[in-house]
Design a protein around this motif. Structure first.
Motif, mmCIF file in Angstrom:
data_model
loop_
_atom_site.group_PDB
_atom_site.id
_atom_site.type_symbol
_atom_site.label_atom_id
_atom_site.label_comp_id
_atom_site.label_asym_id
_atom_site.label_seq_id
_atom_site.Cartn_x
_atom_site.Cartn_y
_atom_site.Cartn_z
ATOM 1 N N TYR A 198 0.627 -1.260 0.105
ATOM 2 C CA TYR A 198 0.035 0.133 0.057
ATOM 3 C C TYR A 198 0.876 1.156 -0.108
ATOM 4 C CZ TYR A 198 -3.026 3.522 1.006
ATOM 5 O OH TYR A 198 -4.146 5.424 1.380
ATOM 6 N N VAL A 199 0.445 2.060 -0.946
ATOM 7 C CA VAL A 199 1.338 3.883 -1.307
ATOM 8 C C VAL A 199 0.275 4.162 -1.473
ATOM 9 C CG1 VAL A 199 2.709 4.373 -2.284
ATOM 10 C CG2 VAL A 199 3.369 2.499 -2.121
ATOM 11 N N GLU A 200 0.694 5.547 -0.225
ATOM 12 C CA GLU A 200 -1.071 6.693 -0.656
ATOM 13 C C GLU A 200 -0.605 7.076 -2.658
ATOM 14 O OE1 GLU A 200 -2.463 8.249 1.917
ATOM 15 O OE2 GLU A 200 -1.880 6.513 2.611
ATOM 16 N N PRO A 201 -1.839 7.451 -3.041
ATOM 17 C CA PRO A 201 -1.299 8.111 -4.356
ATOM 18 C C PRO A 201 0.159 9.244 -4.100
ATOM 19 C CG PRO A 201 -4.491 7.398 -3.875
ATOM 20 C CD PRO A 201 -2.884 7.465 -2.151
ATOM 21 N N ASP A 202 -0.266 10.535 -3.490
ATOM 22 C CA ASP A 202 0.767 11.021 -3.093
ATOM 23 C C ASP A 202 2.102 10.314 -3.248
ATOM 24 O OD1 ASP A 202 -1.170 13.069 -3.162
ATOM 25 O OD2 ASP A 202 -0.792 13.451 -1.270
ATOM 26 N N SER A 203 2.847 9.455 -2.643
ATOM 27 C CA SER A 203 3.719 9.162 -2.650
ATOM 28 C C SER A 203 3.635 8.630 -4.142
ATOM 29 C CB SER A 203 3.551 8.266 -1.424
ATOM 30 O OG SER A 203 3.599 8.793 -1.176
ATOM 31 N N SER A 204 3.276 7.808 -4.591
ATOM 32 C CA SER A 204 2.903 7.300 -6.009
ATOM 33 C C SER A 204 3.565 8.698 -7.249
ATOM 34 C CB SER A 204 1.823 6.499 -6.786
ATOM 35 O OG SER A 204 1.978 5.328 -5.789
ATOM 36 N N LEU A 205 3.461 9.811 -6.886
ATOM 37 C CA LEU A 205 2.818 10.460 -7.680
ATOM 38 C C LEU A 205 4.473 11.124 -7.601
ATOM 39 C CD1 LEU A 205 1.852 12.373 -9.473
ATOM 40 C CD2 LEU A 205 0.754 14.044 -7.877
ATOM 41 N N ARG A 206 4.872 11.670 -6.373
ATOM 42 C CA ARG A 206 5.788 11.885 -5.605
ATOM 43 C C ARG A 206 7.453 11.018 -6.061
ATOM 44 N NH1 ARG A 206 10.089 10.762 -0.975
ATOM 45 N NH2 ARG A 206 8.897 9.028 -1.065
ATOM 46 N N ILE A 207 7.330 9.804 -6.437
ATOM 47 C CA ILE A 207 8.261 8.515 -6.684
ATOM 48 C C ILE A 207 8.369 9.555 -7.902
ATOM 49 C CG2 ILE A 207 8.443 6.144 -7.667
ATOM 50 C CD1 ILE A 207 6.827 5.338 -4.495
ATOM 51 N N LEU A 208 7.231 9.261 -9.201
ATOM 52 C CA LEU A 208 7.144 9.415 -11.044
ATOM 53 C C LEU A 208 7.660 11.528 -10.822
ATOM 54 C CD1 LEU A 208 3.229 8.157 -12.218
ATOM 55 C CD2 LEU A 208 6.009 7.216 -12.034
ATOM 56 N N ARG A 209 7.380 11.865 -9.992
ATOM 57 C CA ARG A 209 8.384 13.115 -10.467
ATOM 58 C C ARG A 209 9.537 13.202 -9.576
ATOM 59 N NH1 ARG A 209 3.524 16.720 -7.428
ATOM 60 N NH2 ARG A 209 2.490 16.987 -9.058
ATOM 61 N N ARG A 210 10.122 12.608 -9.016
ATOM 62 C CA ARG A 210 11.950 12.458 -9.258
ATOM 63 C C ARG A 210 12.077 11.238 -9.943
ATOM 64 N NH1 ARG A 210 12.644 12.261 -2.570
ATOM 65 N NH2 ARG A 210 11.752 14.634 -2.175
ATOM 66 N N VAL A 211 11.925 10.385 -10.316
ATOM 67 C CA VAL A 211 12.321 9.332 -11.690
ATOM 68 C C VAL A 211 12.280 10.025 -12.592
ATOM 69 C CG1 VAL A 211 11.305 7.816 -13.140
ATOM 70 C CG2 VAL A 211 11.080 7.015 -10.906
ATOM 71 N N ASN A 212 11.137 11.093 -12.839
ATOM 72 C CA ASN A 212 11.729 12.147 -14.154
ATOM 73 C C ASN A 212 12.456 13.635 -14.199
ATOM 74 O OD1 ASN A 212 9.668 10.683 -15.695
ATOM 75 N ND2 ASN A 212 8.107 11.799 -14.711
ATOM 76 N N GLU A 213 12.498 13.998 -12.324
ATOM 77 C CA GLU A 213 13.462 15.129 -12.397
ATOM 78 C C GLU A 213 15.176 14.903 -12.491
ATOM 79 O OE1 GLU A 213 15.102 17.827 -8.527
ATOM 80 O OE2 GLU A 213 13.207 16.382 -8.540
ATOM 81 N N ILE A 214 15.424 12.800 -12.431
ATOM 82 C CA ILE A 214 16.752 12.307 -12.170
ATOM 83 C C ILE A 214 16.987 12.302 -13.840
ATOM 84 C CG2 ILE A 214 17.817 10.449 -11.845
ATOM 85 C CD1 ILE A 214 17.442 12.568 -9.559
ATOM 86 N N ILE A 215 15.717 11.928 -13.642
ATOM 87 C CA ILE A 215 16.630 11.166 -16.005
ATOM 88 C C ILE A 215 16.247 12.338 -16.511
ATOM 89 C CG2 ILE A 215 16.041 10.143 -18.180
ATOM 90 C CD1 ILE A 215 16.710 8.061 -15.887
ATOM 91 N N ASN A 216 15.351 13.671 -16.411
ATOM 92 C CA ASN A 216 15.434 14.822 -17.287
ATOM 93 C C ASN A 216 17.131 15.101 -16.757
ATOM 94 O OD1 ASN A 216 12.666 14.513 -17.793
ATOM 95 N ND2 ASN A 216 12.147 15.766 -16.864
ATOM 96 N N SER A 217 17.690 15.243 -15.917
ATOM 97 C CA SER A 217 19.044 15.902 -15.243
ATOM 98 C C SER A 217 20.089 15.099 -15.962
ATOM 99 C CB SER A 217 19.425 15.956 -14.302
ATOM 100 O OG SER A 217 18.216 17.011 -13.033
ATOM 101 N N VAL A 218 19.839 13.473 -16.389
ATOM 102 C CA VAL A 218 21.091 12.516 -17.050
ATOM 103 C C VAL A 218 20.566 13.773 -18.716
ATOM 104 C CG1 VAL A 218 21.369 10.865 -17.900
ATOM 105 C CG2 VAL A 218 20.631 11.401 -15.400
ATOM 106 N N GLN A 219 19.675 13.509 -18.596
ATOM 107 C CA GLN A 219 19.020 13.967 -20.745
ATOM 108 C C GLN A 219 19.565 15.054 -20.509
ATOM 109 O OE1 GLN A 219 15.286 12.644 -21.097
ATOM 110 N NE2 GLN A 219 15.711 11.042 -21.919
#
Length: 132
Positions: free
Chosen positions: A96-117
């Motif tokens: 069980y993961v809070e919906p806000d936590s899922s959104l935070r995870i996706l945002r952080r994944v995107n932030e890191i990959i965007n930085s790499v790109q």
């Protein structure tokens, strides 16, 4: 079909030298470790993004050394992004993961990959300008 189960991508097939393949794998492991730390961290701070940029610059160095085009390198980061997003979307189904936590995870994944790109692109552009 899961992204991780797909056969080797074109960008990896272009790399002939086994040493470079190993270096790319090591960068991938570093990036995965960084992302896991970032996702688990309570506070987002610039050190994670700066480390992602450093890894991105290394992707650029290795990519040029291997003769990869910028398109090949970006294809690699997109492949990695797909794996990370796919993995992060599986988290809610196993625990069980809070919906806000899922959104935070996706945002952080995107932030890191965007930085790499962005770091890879900047490196390629900088080196390209130096050759002109």
């Amino acid at each position: 079909q899961q992204v991780a189960d797909q056969p080797e991508s074109r960008w990896m097939q272009v790399i002939d030298e086994e040493k470079l393949r190993d270096e790319y794998r090591q960068l991938g492991h570093q990036l995965m470790g960084l992302l896991l730390q970032y996702v688990a961290a309570e506070d987002a701070n610039g050190s994670f993004v700066e480390e992602a940029r450093r890894i991105g610059r290394h992707y650029g160095v290795y990519g040029l050394r291997a003769g990869l085009s910028l398109t090949n390198i970006l294809e690699a980061t997109l492949f990695f992004r797909d794996i990370l997003i796919e993995s992060s979307l599986k988290i809610p189904s196993t625990t069980y993961v809070e919906p806000d936590s899922s959104l935070r995870i996706l945002r952080r994944v995107n932030e890191i990959i965007n930085s790499v790109q962005l770091a890879v692109t900047d490196y390629y552009e900088t080196v390209g300008r130096m050759k002109e």
